[in-house]
Design an enzyme around this catalytic site. Structure first.
Site, mmCIF file in Angstrom:
data_model
loop_
_atom_site.group_PDB
_atom_site.id
_atom_site.type_symbol
_atom_site.label_atom_id
_atom_site.label_comp_id
_atom_site.label_asym_id
_atom_site.label_seq_id
_atom_site.Cartn_x
_atom_site.Cartn_y
_atom_site.Cartn_z
ATOM 1 N N CYS A 1 -5.483 2.142 -4.872
ATOM 2 C CA CYS A 1 -5.020 2.849 -3.687
ATOM 3 C C CYS A 1 -5.972 4.013 -3.415
ATOM 4 C CB CYS A 1 -3.599 3.363 -3.904
ATOM 5 S SG CYS A 1 -2.880 4.102 -2.424
ATOM 6 N N CYS B 1 0.831 -1.197 0.000
ATOM 7 C CA CYS B 1 0.000 0.000 0.000
ATOM 8 C C CYS B 1 0.869 1.251 0.000
ATOM 9 C CB CYS B 1 -0.966 0.020 1.177
ATOM 10 S SG CYS B 1 -2.260 1.269 0.969
#
Length: 410
Positions: A341, A161
């Site tokens: 994201c 991430c």
């Protein structure tokens, strides 16, 4: 030696989703998952815990409750792989055999790579949303800081991430702005990366927030040491001439994202490439050397973003290709490198970055509904209200909403 038709290493998002996708296609398949953890975490929720939006309890369930029915759970840690013998060695020298092996153990947060960090993590204003139990401490620090210096760090890639370091920063800055103390809290983003975000189409919207929050953008800065009691952080900075220098800075709040590597038992195994990641074909997710081994999730060497959204797309691909290897399906499924994201730029708005291999934009929604390159309230609703139940009740149950793989002839 016990043997299973399909053996899955790792009971995180990738492992549970793959097991569920396998059973959705082939009920009754002999599957075992190896994982020592007692608790399964919804890690994408930790950013919102660190911002006071979620409670930490919302992001955790017992492992027993998420293991698909009919799948055997082997509560043990892996010590080594022996692919020539179609076997895995567990701690305690227990050996497991397999017909097909799926490897998705996640990655290792290398806290020890930063001198002094382990000793002060969770105290002295040093925190990280990359640990679920510290995300509430992040929120405690953010609420209590009324003036001073806040530093948010990002290590060299690859990390899982890659937007998470920024997410913590934007949500914290938004809180200070709403609390009327933005002028008293100085915010810096010290990132080892040379750019703010790797896909350039999303940078303008992010820079609007960087400027709006008066964030000091310090690119090419790698955190190398932390002195918690003195509240000082040391960075290595790459100069324009290629040389390096160290800079020590004071802080009142330090949000750290550590360097990340593959787990030790992967890095030293014959499955790894020269950098320690599992060496797979980026489309089929099959190992480049052993045809009965597939891998997905954070430990692979494909050039995709290491996100839960990526694992959601990878799991059906691996499920199909494993069943094809077993003679139960035809054709080859391919993964296009999709990752997502949701960049939480303020409470109530998100820049929804979605892209495939090479940074090619791959929006899931028409631009009139959600324009991923601009902050969106609807994208926030997706992150806060829709994605958590989608994770628990669809992804981990083998329901492949917007995740059905493309299958072509072999």
């Amino acid at each position: 030696m016990d043997r299973h038709e399909v053996l899955i290493i790792g009971g995180g998002a990738a492992g549970i989703a793959t097991a569920a996708s396998l059973l959705a296609r082939a009920p009754g398949l002999d599957i075992a998952i190896v994982d020592p953890a007692e608790v399964h975490h919804y890690q994408p929720g930790w950013t919102l815990v660190g911002a006071g939006v979620f409670d930490a309890a919302q992001t955790a369930r017992t492992m027993a409750s998420v293991i698909p029915r009919g799948v055997k759970w082997i509560r043990a840690a892996v010590a080594a792989f022996e692919p020539e013998r179609n076997a895995v060695i567990l701690d305690g020298y227990r050996m497991l055999g397999y017909g097909q092996l799926i490897v998705c153990p996640g990655l290792k947060l290398d806290w020890e790579a930063i001198d002094g960090l382990r000793e002060t993590l969770g105290s002295n204003g040093v925190t990280s949303n990359y640990l679920g139990h510290l995300a509430p401490y992040t929120w405690q620090l953010v609420r209590s800081l009324r003036a001073g210096q806040a530093i948010f760090t990002q290590p060299p890639a690859p990390i899982k991430c890659a937007g998470a370091p920024q997410k913590a920063m934007y949500l914290s800055a938004d809180h200070w702005k709403r609390s009327g103390v933005a002028g008293q809290v100085r915010v810096d983003f010290c990132s080892a990366a040379p750019v703010l975000f790797g896909v350039p189409e999303y940078v303008p919207a992010l820079m609007d927030y960087v400027n709006g929050y008066s964030i000091g953008l310090q690119l090419g800065h790698t955190l190398i040491a932390v002195d918690g009691p003195a509240r000082r952080a040391t960075f290595a900075r790459l100069n324009a001439d290629g040389g390096k220098e160290t800079i020590t800075r004071a802080f009142d709040l330090l949000h750290v994202v550590p360097p990340q590597v593959a787990p030790d038992f992967v890095r030293v195994s014959p499955l790894a490439d020269g950098a320690g990641w599992i060496d797979i074909d980026p489309a089929t997710l099959r190992h480049k050397r052993w045809n009965n081994i597939h891998a997905l999730g954070d430990a692979i060497n494909a050039g995709n973003a290491k996100t839960a959204a990526g694992a959601r797309k990878q799991a059906p691909v691996v499920a199909h290709n494993v069943l094809a290897a077993l003679g139960k399906r035809a054709g080859v499924a391919r993964y296009d490198g999709y990752g997502a994201c949701p960049l939480t730029v303020e409470r109530g708005r998100i820049v929804l970055a979605e892209f495939t291999y090479g940074g090619k934009l791959a929006p899931s929604f028409p631009s009139w509904l959600i324009d991923g390159t601009r902050p969106s309230r609807l994208a926030w609703l997706l992150k806060e209200r829709i994605l958590p139940p989608l994770y628990w009740h669809a992804m981990l149950k083998g329901r492949e909403w917007l995740a059905r793989p493309t299958v072509a002839d072999a």
